[in-house]
Design a protein around this motif. Sequence first.
Motif, PDB file in Angstrom:
ATOM      1  N   ASP A   3      48.407  47.022  45.047  1.00 51.34           N
ATOM      2  CA  ASP A   3      49.489  46.962  44.068  1.00 51.34           C
ATOM      3  C   ASP A   3      49.107  46.064  42.891  1.00 51.34           C
ATOM      4  O   ASP A   3      49.391  46.396  41.735  1.00 51.34           O
ATOM      5  N   ASP A   4      48.482  44.927  43.188  1.00 52.96           N
ATOM      6  CA  ASP A   4      48.047  44.037  42.109  1.00 52.96           C
ATOM      7  C   ASP A   4      47.042  44.732  41.202  1.00 52.96           C
ATOM      8  O   ASP A   4      47.094  44.594  39.975  1.00 52.96           O
ATOM      9  N   ARG A   5      46.135  45.465  41.809  1.00 54.55           N
ATOM     10  CA  ARG A   5      45.112  46.158  41.024  1.00 54.55           C
ATOM     11  C   ARG A   5      45.737  47.229  40.137  1.00 54.55           C
ATOM     12  O   ARG A   5      45.378  47.374  38.966  1.00 54.55           O
ATOM     13  N   ARG A   6      46.703  47.962  40.673  1.00 52.47           N
ATOM     14  CA  ARG A   6      47.365  49.002  39.881  1.00 52.47           C
ATOM     15  C   ARG A   6      48.177  48.389  38.735  1.00 52.47           C
ATOM     16  O   ARG A   6      48.222  48.933  37.637  1.00 52.47           O
ATOM     17  N   LEU A   7      48.796  47.238  38.994  1.00 46.88           N
ATOM     18  CA  LEU A   7      49.512  46.544  37.922  1.00 46.88           C
ATOM     19  C   LEU A   7      48.554  46.123  36.816  1.00 46.88           C
ATOM     20  O   LEU A   7      48.871  46.230  35.624  1.00 46.88           O
ATOM     21  N   ALA A   8      47.377  45.644  37.209  1.00 49.64           N
ATOM     22  CA  ALA A   8      46.380  45.227  36.224  1.00 49.64           C
ATOM     23  C   ALA A   8      45.880  46.425  35.420  1.00 49.64           C
ATOM     24  O   ALA A   8      45.664  46.329  34.203  1.00 49.64           O
ATOM     25  N   ILE A   9      45.694  47.556  36.079  1.00 53.41           N
ATOM     26  CA  ILE A   9      45.250  48.773  35.388  1.00 53.41           C
ATOM     27  C   ILE A   9      46.321  49.228  34.400  1.00 53.41           C
ATOM     28  O   ILE A   9      46.021  49.581  33.264  1.00 53.41           O
ATOM     29  N   ALA A  10      47.576  49.211  34.832  1.00 51.60           N
ATOM     30  CA  ALA A  10      48.674  49.617  33.950  1.00 51.60           C
ATOM     31  C   ALA A  10      48.756  48.700  32.736  1.00 51.60           C
ATOM     32  O   ALA A  10      48.937  49.162  31.604  1.00 51.60           O
ATOM     33  N   ALA A  11      48.603  47.390  32.950  1.00 55.62           N
ATOM     34  CA  ALA A  11      48.665  46.434  31.840  1.00 55.62           C
ATOM     35  C   ALA A  11      47.524  46.664  30.852  1.00 55.62           C
ATOM     36  O   ALA A  11      47.716  46.618  29.627  1.00 55.62           O
ATOM     37  N   ALA A  12      46.328  46.930  31.373  1.00 54.91           N
ATOM     38  CA  ALA A  12      45.181  47.187  30.495  1.00 54.91           C
ATOM     39  C   ALA A  12      45.380  48.478  29.708  1.00 54.91           C
ATOM     40  O   ALA A  12      45.095  48.535  28.510  1.00 54.91           O
ATOM     41  N   ALA A  13      45.874  49.512  30.388  1.00 60.63           N
ATOM     42  CA  ALA A  13      46.118  50.785  29.703  1.00 60.63           C
ATOM     43  C   ALA A  13      47.167  50.621  28.612  1.00 60.63           C
ATOM     44  O   ALA A  13      47.017  51.154  27.506  1.00 60.63           O
ATOM     45  N   ARG A  14      48.220  49.880  28.893  1.00 61.69           N
ATOM     46  CA  ARG A  14      49.262  49.652  27.898  1.00 61.69           C
ATOM     47  C   ARG A  14      48.714  48.913  26.681  1.00 61.69           C
ATOM     48  O   ARG A  14      49.042  49.243  25.536  1.00 61.69           O
ATOM     49  N   ALA A  15      47.881  47.912  26.917  1.00 65.83           N
ATOM     50  CA  ALA A  15      47.301  47.152  25.810  1.00 65.83           C
ATOM     51  C   ALA A  15      46.445  48.048  24.917  1.00 65.83           C
ATOM     52  O   ALA A  15      46.483  47.941  23.684  1.00 65.83           O
ATOM     53  N   ILE A  16      45.694  48.957  25.529  1.00 64.49           N
ATOM     54  CA  ILE A  16      44.831  49.852  24.753  1.00 64.49           C
ATOM     55  C   ILE A  16      45.667  50.867  23.977  1.00 64.49           C
ATOM     56  O   ILE A  16      45.358  51.200  22.825  1.00 64.49           O
ATOM     57  N   ILE A  17      46.742  51.367  24.598  1.00 60.54           N
ATOM     58  CA  ILE A  17      47.628  52.301  23.895  1.00 60.54           C
ATOM     59  C   ILE A  17      48.215  51.635  22.653  1.00 60.54           C
ATOM     60  O   ILE A  17      48.305  52.239  21.582  1.00 60.54           O
ATOM     61  N   ILE A  18      48.611  50.372  22.783  1.00 60.23           N
ATOM     62  CA  ILE A  18      49.169  49.636  21.644  1.00 60.23           C
ATOM     63  C   ILE A  18      48.128  49.482  20.540  1.00 60.23           C
ATOM     64  O   ILE A  18      48.423  49.623  19.352  1.00 60.23           O
ATOM     65  N   GLU A  19      46.889  49.211  20.933  1.00 60.45           N
ATOM     66  CA  GLU A  19      45.827  48.970  19.951  1.00 60.45           C
ATOM     67  C   GLU A  19      45.290  50.259  19.328  1.00 60.45           C
ATOM     68  O   GLU A  19      45.051  50.324  18.117  1.00 60.45           O
ATOM     69  N   LYS A  20      45.120  51.297  20.151  1.00 67.32           N
ATOM     70  CA  LYS A  20      44.399  52.481  19.708  1.00 67.32           C
ATOM     71  C   LYS A  20      45.175  53.784  19.812  1.00 67.32           C
ATOM     72  O   LYS A  20      44.677  54.831  19.392  1.00 67.32           O
ATOM     73  N   GLY A  21      46.373  53.730  20.402  1.00 62.95           N
ATOM     74  CA  GLY A  21      47.112  54.958  20.646  1.00 62.95           C
ATOM     75  C   GLY A  21      46.645  55.632  21.921  1.00 62.95           C
ATOM     76  O   GLY A  21      45.594  55.285  22.483  1.00 62.95           O
TER      77      GLY A  21
ATOM     78  N   GLU B   7      45.432  58.541  22.277  1.00 61.72           N
ATOM     79  CA  GLU B   7      44.168  59.256  22.091  1.00 61.72           C
ATOM     80  C   GLU B   7      42.966  58.339  22.273  1.00 61.72           C
ATOM     81  O   GLU B   7      41.859  58.796  22.560  1.00 61.72           O
ATOM     82  N   GLY B   8      43.164  57.049  22.068  1.00 56.93           N
ATOM     83  CA  GLY B   8      42.065  56.099  22.214  1.00 56.93           C
ATOM     84  C   GLY B   8      41.917  55.525  23.609  1.00 56.93           C
ATOM     85  O   GLY B   8      41.107  54.624  23.831  1.00 56.93           O
ATOM     86  N   LEU B   9      42.690  56.047  24.554  1.00 59.68           N
ATOM     87  CA  LEU B   9      42.658  55.534  25.921  1.00 59.68           C
ATOM     88  C   LEU B   9      41.423  56.066  26.646  1.00 59.68           C
ATOM     89  O   LEU B   9      41.267  57.274  26.830  1.00 59.68           O
ATOM     90  N   ARG B  10      40.526  55.168  27.038  1.00 63.64           N
ATOM     91  CA  ARG B  10      39.292  55.531  27.735  1.00 63.64           C
ATOM     92  C   ARG B  10      39.202  54.760  29.044  1.00 63.64           C
ATOM     93  O   ARG B  10      39.439  53.547  29.073  1.00 63.64           O
ATOM     94  N   THR B  11      38.824  55.483  30.104  1.00 61.24           N
ATOM     95  CA  THR B  11      38.768  54.838  31.419  1.00 61.24           C
ATOM     96  C   THR B  11      37.756  53.698  31.453  1.00 61.24           C
ATOM     97  O   THR B  11      37.989  52.681  32.104  1.00 61.24           O
ATOM     98  N   ARG B  12      36.648  53.849  30.748  1.00 62.68           N
ATOM     99  CA  ARG B  12      35.647  52.770  30.770  1.00 62.68           C
ATOM    100  C   ARG B  12      36.197  51.498  30.130  1.00 62.68           C
ATOM    101  O   ARG B  12      35.864  50.382  30.552  1.00 62.68           O
ATOM    102  N   ASP B  13      37.046  51.660  29.093  1.00 62.22           N
ATOM    103  CA  ASP B  13      37.643  50.485  28.452  1.00 62.22           C
ATOM    104  C   ASP B  13      38.639  49.808  29.383  1.00 62.22           C
ATOM    105  O   ASP B  13      38.721  48.575  29.434  1.00 62.22           O
ATOM    106  N   ILE B  14      39.408  50.620  30.102  1.00 62.66           N
ATOM    107  CA  ILE B  14      40.360  50.056  31.064  1.00 62.66           C
ATOM    108  C   ILE B  14      39.615  49.296  32.160  1.00 62.66           C
ATOM    109  O   ILE B  14      39.972  48.162  32.503  1.00 62.66           O
TER     110      ILE B  14
END
Length: 205
Positions: free
Chosen positions: A14-32, A34-41
């Motif tokens: 659960d902690d890991r999934r929360l961290a993944i969600a937080a990272a994905a959200r941060a990237i969406i805010i920065e890049k939209g 379309e800019g969401l990449r698994t390697r960046d997460i």
Amino acid sequence: MTLDQPNIRRESGDDRRLAIAAAARAIIIEKGLEGLRTRDIAARVGINIATLHYHVPSKEALVALVADSLRRDFRAQAARRPRAGKSGLEQLHLEFDDFRETVLEMPDLIIILTELIARARRDAAVAEIMIPMREFWRKQVADVFRLGIADGSFRPDIDPDAAALITTGALSDCWRRSDISRSLLDQVLAELERAFVQTPNPLQE
């Protein structure tokens, strides 16, 4: 192993999934979206791609994880303003308070939600995740109108489902505006309330 060796806490799934969600959200805010990449997460979370794919095996699973994190945020927000025992009008005021707080104080949530809704218009998999969220919100607002009709705080001739569609539609338009101000938002909320509230009949006073 010695008795004084410190315990190493392993990160739960659960902690890991929360961290993944937080990272994905941060990237969406920065890049939209379309800019969401698994390697960046993976890089932000500090895990390898294989571990990331273990938790989110597809783009759809990643979007679902992000959407679930939004739902948690909205549930936590609603819990700060309990609805139990309140009239329909009081509950509508709380809905407006939540919305005002989201728009004015939580703009990151609006950015992410707007990105996901826009993607849902052309991506059936994302639509399957986002449409139920939107419908759940609309149903909640319709239930508020039903309560208000029953307790007399709203006009008895209101159609609750239509009123909910009007209300959520107006609010959705507000959050899509980059130039929305508190004063304009307050005016919109006041007009919505006036459209549905039960006004005293002077002949009955």
